[in-house]
Design an enzyme around this catalytic site. Structure first.
Site, PDB file in Angstrom:
ATOM      1  N   ASP A 114       0.797  -1.226   0.000  1.00 19.95           N
ATOM      2  CA  ASP A 114       0.000   0.000   0.000  1.00 19.95           C
ATOM      3  C   ASP A 114       0.829   1.275   0.000  1.00 19.95           C
ATOM      4  O   ASP A 114       0.347   2.342   0.395  1.00 19.95           O
ATOM      5  CB  ASP A 114      -0.959  -0.003   1.187  1.00 19.95           C
ATOM      6  CG  ASP A 114      -2.179  -0.871   0.932  1.00 19.95           C
ATOM      7  OD1 ASP A 114      -2.657  -0.882  -0.217  1.00 19.95           O
ATOM      8  OD2 ASP A 114      -2.659  -1.533   1.863  1.00 19.95           O
ATOM      9  N   ASP A 174      -7.898  -4.463  -3.820  1.00 16.80           N
ATOM     10  CA  ASP A 174      -7.450  -3.138  -3.371  1.00 16.80           C
ATOM     11  C   ASP A 174      -6.177  -2.690  -4.075  1.00 16.80           C
ATOM     12  O   ASP A 174      -5.913  -1.492  -4.233  1.00 16.80           O
ATOM     13  CB  ASP A 174      -7.177  -3.140  -1.861  1.00 16.80           C
ATOM     14  CG  ASP A 174      -8.182  -3.905  -1.038  1.00 16.80           C
ATOM     15  OD1 ASP A 174      -8.641  -4.972  -1.478  1.00 16.80           O
ATOM     16  OD2 ASP A 174      -8.491  -3.463   0.089  1.00 16.80           O
TER      17      ASP A 174
END
Length: 398
Positions: A114, A174
């Site tokens: 991320d 994601d």
């Protein structure tokens, strides 16, 4: 005069009912004003606590924080940058700079997929708005760090390094959101590898994450030797074959972004197909705020997820401006308007001094393990403010 023009426009487009509704101009203004007040309150709350960033709120209503290592660390700085861009308020700029700096060390992170969320939302917006070249150097280093998580055999960027007892090489939907940093880096460096990685990841995700109806699995794991699919599961949704709402939002946003950054038609087609799946889903509530999972067994009493709605609204607005399908464009914009109206109502928009200074109420983080359920979340605020600004930009051009 402007409101009159807007009302006339609504009559000749899909919003014939809006003559009896509050003008969207007022909705956007209220949302941004509230976001400024609450975000300044948050910045002041944490100003004397170095390295901390807002994350959520506990069940007793107390602010929960993280350091830069948590995946959501870049969202609050990004929200501050958006609000500074909208207002020109020098205090917001000061806070944006301070909180962005708290995330800098993540430029060297190689054990977290991320990095795109962490850095592009914070340093990326800061660079775009201010032109600060130090921010550019941070982003380029971050892209290089993220690229180390790519496995050529699998053709994808690995998500978690944990769960080794369950998955060999897990990839979550994601991850589509982190590709924007790589595409930016390709355009701002002499290396094409970042773009190559992003395209391969996006293409493999189309192939293996999506069902025939264009709903998405949350987790797809790959065999590290053959590169073939090992398992298809969920981690935050109701069931392996269910449609976890925020996952569907990530995909819609991700493929719309991929088309914007590459101009490749298959990504626009994918975004359009995902949009149609969401727009016509039998379990999409009338107010546009999805249940945390479209297949949650407790529907219609299931928890709603404001974060999923905010992400969808932002993506729907952008998709409406790039799709060549006029009917779909109108439907996307109509849904985004509905979602923003609901999110900007008292049911979801927090009053000043409440909600631990977060902007939106009623998001769902991870229902299966009862973590961050029916609470505010920093990324809900980020995409809500982004959606407000995208709608305002569209409206100002009309």
């Amino acid at each position: 005069m402007r409101n009159l023009i807007f009302s006339m426009m609504c009559v000749v487009t899909v919003w014939s009912a809006c003559t009896t509704q509050e003008p969207m101009e007022n909705v956007i203004e209220r949302g941004l004003e509230r976001a400024v007040i609450l975000s300044k309150g948050m910045a002041e709350e944490l100003s004397g606590k170095p390295d901390l960033l807002p994350r959520s709120m506990d069940k007793e209503g107390r602010l929960t924080t993280s350091d830069s290592r948590w995946w959501t660390s870049g969202f609050f700085p990004g929200t501050l940058w958006y609000l500074y861009e909208a207002t020109g308020d020098s205090e917001l700029k000061k806070y944006a700079e301070i909180y962005t700096q708290r995330v800098e060390r993540e430029k060297n992170t190689t054990d977290n997929h991320d990095v795109g969320f962490m850095l592009y939302c914070s340093f990326g917006n800061g660079l775009r708005i201010t032109g600060n070249q130090f921010y550019k150097s941070v982003l380029l280093q971050g892209a290089e760090s993220l690229s180390t998580r790519y496995h050529a055999g699998a053709g994808l960027i690995r998500s978690w390094d944990s769960h080794e007892d369950k998955w060999q090489y897990p990839v979550i939907i994601d991850n589509m959101m982190n590709l924007e940093l790589l595409l930016w880096a390709s355009k701002n460096s002499d290396s094409t590898k970042y773009r190559d990685i992003a395209l391969k990841h996006a293409d493999k995700t189309i192939k293996n994450h999506y069902r025939p109806d264009y709903s998405s699995y949350h987790v797809v794991s790959y065999d590290t030797i053959t590169g073939e699919v090992e398992k298809k599961n969920t981690n935050q949704g109701y069931a392996d074959e269910s449609s976890w709402a925020r996952g569907q939002a990530w995909g819609l946003y991700g493929y719309t972004m991929m088309y914007r950054e590459t101009g490749i038609g298959r990504y626009l087609t994918m975004a359009e197909n995902i949009a149609n799946y969401l727009l016509h889903h039998r379990n999409m509530p009338a107010d546009g705020i999805p249940y945390w999972d479209f297949d949650a067994p407790e529907i219609p009493n299931a928890k709603r997820d404001a974060s999923a709605a905010a992400i969808m609204a932002s993506a729907f607005i952008e998709l409406s401006t790039v799709t060549k399908d006029k009917k779909l464009s109108e439907s996307c914009l109509k849904m985004a308007e509905k979602q923003l109206r609901t999110l900007s109502s008292d049911a979801y928009l927090a009053a000043p001094g409440t909600n631990a200074h977060f902007v939106l109420k009623h998001s769902v983080g991870n229902m299966p393990i009862d973590t961050e359920v029916d609470v505010p979340l920093s990324y809900a605020d980020y995409y809500y403010v982004e959606a407000l600004l995208r709608y305002k930009k569209w409206y100002d051009k009309v």
